[in-house]
Design a protein around this motif. Structure first.
Motif, PDB file in Angstrom:
ATOM      1  N   PHE A 279      -8.009   9.206  -9.744  1.00 41.65           N
ATOM      2  CA  PHE A 279      -8.582   7.944  -9.286  1.00 41.65           C
ATOM      3  C   PHE A 279      -7.593   6.795  -9.468  1.00 41.65           C
ATOM      4  CE2 PHE A 279     -11.236   4.142 -10.035  1.00 41.65           C
ATOM      5  CZ  PHE A 279     -12.027   4.161  -8.900  1.00 41.65           C
ATOM      6  N   ILE A 280      -6.866   6.808 -10.584  1.00 39.38           N
ATOM      7  CA  ILE A 280      -5.904   5.748 -10.880  1.00 39.38           C
ATOM      8  C   ILE A 280      -4.603   5.953 -10.115  1.00 39.38           C
ATOM      9  CG2 ILE A 280      -4.519   4.689 -12.712  1.00 39.38           C
ATOM     10  CD1 ILE A 280      -6.751   5.413 -14.664  1.00 39.38           C
ATOM     11  N   ARG A 281      -4.177   7.201 -10.002  1.00 38.53           N
ATOM     12  CA  ARG A 281      -2.847   7.489  -9.468  1.00 38.53           C
ATOM     13  C   ARG A 281      -2.799   7.444  -7.943  1.00 38.53           C
ATOM     14  NH1 ARG A 281      -2.462  11.838 -11.804  1.00 38.53           N
ATOM     15  NH2 ARG A 281      -3.006  13.271 -10.117  1.00 38.53           N
ATOM     16  N   GLU A 282      -3.836   7.902  -7.276  1.00 38.69           N
ATOM     17  CA  GLU A 282      -3.796   8.071  -5.832  1.00 38.69           C
ATOM     18  C   GLU A 282      -4.754   7.115  -5.126  1.00 38.69           C
ATOM     19  OE1 GLU A 282      -4.567  12.088  -4.827  1.00 38.69           O
ATOM     20  OE2 GLU A 282      -2.996  12.921  -6.116  1.00 38.69           O
ATOM     21  N   PHE A 283      -4.319   6.670  -3.943  1.00 35.03           N
ATOM     22  CA  PHE A 283      -5.208   5.906  -3.071  1.00 35.03           C
ATOM     23  C   PHE A 283      -5.555   6.781  -1.876  1.00 35.03           C
ATOM     24  CE2 PHE A 283      -5.773   3.081   0.638  1.00 35.03           C
ATOM     25  CZ  PHE A 283      -6.928   2.440   0.236  1.00 35.03           C
ATOM     26  N   ASP A 284      -6.580   7.579  -2.056  1.00 33.35           N
ATOM     27  CA  ASP A 284      -7.067   8.451  -0.997  1.00 33.35           C
ATOM     28  C   ASP A 284      -8.565   8.205  -0.868  1.00 33.35           C
ATOM     29  OD1 ASP A 284      -8.397  11.231  -0.202  1.00 33.35           O
ATOM     30  OD2 ASP A 284      -6.378  11.174   0.648  1.00 33.35           O
ATOM     31  N   GLU A 285      -8.984   7.785   0.311  1.00 33.80           N
ATOM     32  CA  GLU A 285     -10.382   7.366   0.476  1.00 33.80           C
ATOM     33  C   GLU A 285     -11.360   8.487   0.154  1.00 33.80           C
ATOM     34  OE1 GLU A 285     -12.784   4.635   3.679  1.00 33.80           O
ATOM     35  OE2 GLU A 285     -11.402   6.148   4.444  1.00 33.80           O
TER      36      GLU A 285
ATOM     37  N   SER B  11      -7.607  -1.945  -8.834  1.00 34.80           N
ATOM     38  CA  SER B  11      -7.689  -2.933  -7.766  1.00 34.80           C
ATOM     39  C   SER B  11      -7.069  -2.395  -6.478  1.00 34.80           C
ATOM     40  CB  SER B  11      -6.985  -4.224  -8.170  1.00 34.80           C
ATOM     41  OG  SER B  11      -5.610  -3.990  -8.376  1.00 34.80           O
ATOM     42  N   PHE B  12      -7.587  -2.869  -5.360  1.00 36.02           N
ATOM     43  CA  PHE B  12      -6.978  -2.582  -4.068  1.00 36.02           C
ATOM     44  C   PHE B  12      -5.806  -3.540  -3.860  1.00 36.02           C
ATOM     45  CE2 PHE B  12     -11.439  -1.294  -3.365  1.00 36.02           C
ATOM     46  CZ  PHE B  12     -11.240   0.021  -2.966  1.00 36.02           C
ATOM     47  N   THR B  13      -4.649  -2.993  -3.596  1.00 35.58           N
ATOM     48  CA  THR B  13      -3.504  -3.850  -3.305  1.00 35.58           C
ATOM     49  C   THR B  13      -3.631  -4.390  -1.877  1.00 35.58           C
ATOM     50  OG1 THR B  13      -2.160  -2.024  -2.488  1.00 35.58           O
ATOM     51  CG2 THR B  13      -2.075  -2.489  -4.855  1.00 35.58           C
ATOM     52  N   LEU B  14      -2.838  -5.406  -1.570  1.00 31.20           N
ATOM     53  CA  LEU B  14      -2.893  -5.996  -0.231  1.00 31.20           C
ATOM     54  C   LEU B  14      -2.516  -4.989   0.856  1.00 31.20           C
ATOM     55  CD1 LEU B  14      -3.624  -8.674   1.079  1.00 31.20           C
ATOM     56  CD2 LEU B  14      -1.215  -9.318   0.992  1.00 31.20           C
ATOM     57  N   PRO B  15      -1.447  -4.184   0.678  1.00 34.66           N
ATOM     58  CA  PRO B  15      -1.174  -3.150   1.701  1.00 34.66           C
ATOM     59  C   PRO B  15      -2.313  -2.149   1.852  1.00 34.66           C
ATOM     60  CG  PRO B  15       0.757  -3.499   0.316  1.00 34.66           C
ATOM     61  CD  PRO B  15      -0.372  -4.236  -0.333  1.00 34.66           C
ATOM     62  N   GLN B  16      -2.989  -1.812   0.748  1.00 30.01           N
ATOM     63  CA  GLN B  16      -4.115  -0.895   0.838  1.00 30.01           C
ATOM     64  C   GLN B  16      -5.284  -1.510   1.603  1.00 30.01           C
ATOM     65  OE1 GLN B  16      -4.898   0.055  -3.267  1.00 30.01           O
ATOM     66  NE2 GLN B  16      -3.248   1.556  -3.395  1.00 30.01           N
ATOM     67  N   GLN B  17      -5.474  -2.820   1.456  1.00 32.29           N
ATOM     68  CA  GLN B  17      -6.542  -3.484   2.190  1.00 32.29           C
ATOM     69  C   GLN B  17      -6.303  -3.418   3.700  1.00 32.29           C
ATOM     70  OE1 GLN B  17      -9.240  -4.255   0.832  1.00 32.29           O
ATOM     71  NE2 GLN B  17      -9.113  -5.705  -0.849  1.00 32.29           N
ATOM     72  N   PHE B  18      -5.047  -3.434   4.098  1.00 30.61           N
ATOM     73  CA  PHE B  18      -4.722  -3.401   5.523  1.00 30.61           C
ATOM     74  C   PHE B  18      -4.465  -1.987   6.043  1.00 30.61           C
ATOM     75  CE2 PHE B  18      -3.798  -7.898   4.726  1.00 30.61           C
ATOM     76  CZ  PHE B  18      -4.362  -8.478   5.849  1.00 30.61           C
ATOM     77  N   SER B  19      -4.568  -0.998   5.178  1.00 35.32           N
ATOM     78  CA  SER B  19      -4.301   0.371   5.616  1.00 35.32           C
ATOM     79  C   SER B  19      -5.407   0.852   6.559  1.00 35.32           C
ATOM     80  CB  SER B  19      -4.207   1.305   4.403  1.00 35.32           C
ATOM     81  OG  SER B  19      -5.444   1.337   3.714  1.00 35.32           O
TER      82      SER B  19
ATOM     83  N   GLN C 159     -14.120  -7.687   5.758  1.00 32.36           N
ATOM     84  CA  GLN C 159     -14.931  -7.883   4.558  1.00 32.36           C
ATOM     85  C   GLN C 159     -14.162  -8.560   3.423  1.00 32.36           C
ATOM     86  OE1 GLN C 159     -16.098  -3.892   3.401  1.00 32.36           O
ATOM     87  NE2 GLN C 159     -14.483  -3.746   1.878  1.00 32.36           N
ATOM     88  N   PHE C 160     -12.831  -8.467   3.426  1.00 32.35           N
ATOM     89  CA  PHE C 160     -12.094  -9.164   2.376  1.00 32.35           C
ATOM     90  C   PHE C 160     -11.404 -10.429   2.887  1.00 32.35           C
ATOM     91  CE2 PHE C 160      -8.325  -7.023   4.004  1.00 32.35           C
ATOM     92  CZ  PHE C 160      -7.288  -7.877   3.678  1.00 32.35           C
TER      93      PHE C 160
END
Length: 240
Positions: A55-61, A95-103, A127-128
């Protein structure tokens, strides 16, 4: 000179605007927009430590959604959190980083080779972005109001009311986009049996700020319009 009714409307509108700004700011900065409750049996059967590390290491929906389901997760505009029972109950937030928000979002969760889901992608971005636009409009309205006071002019109050009206619509759009995005996400990745999803208090704060902004806008617009009509009548009477 300003009539007492108009001055009272301006004061009440300013207080409502301040309350709405505080509520919306707290809502944006907290993670309790949507929360999941997992039965103890399912939670105990999962490897909490391994799930937390992924959960901490990966950003996979797909992965973080399943972790939210299994570990009493909460989801916000900028945060996602889980409740880790190992070694003791501890809330872990990322937290969601800015690049992640736009992914981009995909129709097959976790598979970037699949077709992009444009609806979910733009709902997520709106939404953000919309609450930030809402706060910026209210801040701009406050600057216009201060300038109006310094210049002793009532005319800019109309602009303040319009800015608050637009800010309220942005706030409502934020809530609608978030709820629509969560609903679509659960259609692609439905929660396991027994897992219950509920609205969190952060979302309710955003909902409360919407009518406050609209009431403030209505007061500002009423005061500006009524004062203008009264001033026009007084000018006509003096000319006559």
């Amino acid at each position: 000179m300003v009539d007492n009714r108009y001055a009272t409307a301006l004061v009440i509108g300013s207080v409502l605007s301040l309350m709405a700004t505080v509520y919306l700011s707290v809502a944006v900065g907290t993670q309790h927009w949507y929360q999941y409750s997992c039965p103890p049996g399912k939670r105990e059967g999962s490897n909490a430590t391994e799930l937390r590390d992924e959960f901490i290491r990966e950003f996979d929906e797909k992965n973080y959604s399943e972790t939210l389901f299994r570990l009493n997760g909460t989801l916000g505009l900028w945060w996602r959190c889980i409740l880790v029972p190992d070694p003791k109950m501890e809330r872990q937030c990322v937290s969601f980083t800015l690049p992640q928000q736009f992914s981009p979002k995909y129709k097959h969760l976790g598979n970037p080779n699949s077709e992009e889901d444009l609806l979910r992608t733009y709902l997520w971005r709106c939404q953000f972005l919309l609450p930030l636009v809402s706060l910026a409009l209210v801040f701009l309205g406050g600057l216009v109001g201060v300038c109006a006071c310094l210049c002793r002019s009532f005319t800019p109050t109309l602009g303040v009311g319009v800015l608050h009206l637009l800010a309220g619509l942005c706030t409502l759009g934020t809530v609608c986009c978030f709820l629509a995005g969560v609903d679509l996400l659960q259609q692609y990745s439905p929660p396991p049996e027994g897992v219950v999803g509920t609205l969190g208090w952060s979302l309710y704060l955003a909902l409360i700020s919407f009518p406050l902004q609209m009431m403030a806008a209505a007061l500002f617009l009423w005061a500006a319009r009524s004062h203008r009509k009264n001033y026009s009548r007084m000018t006509a009477y003096r000319v006559a």
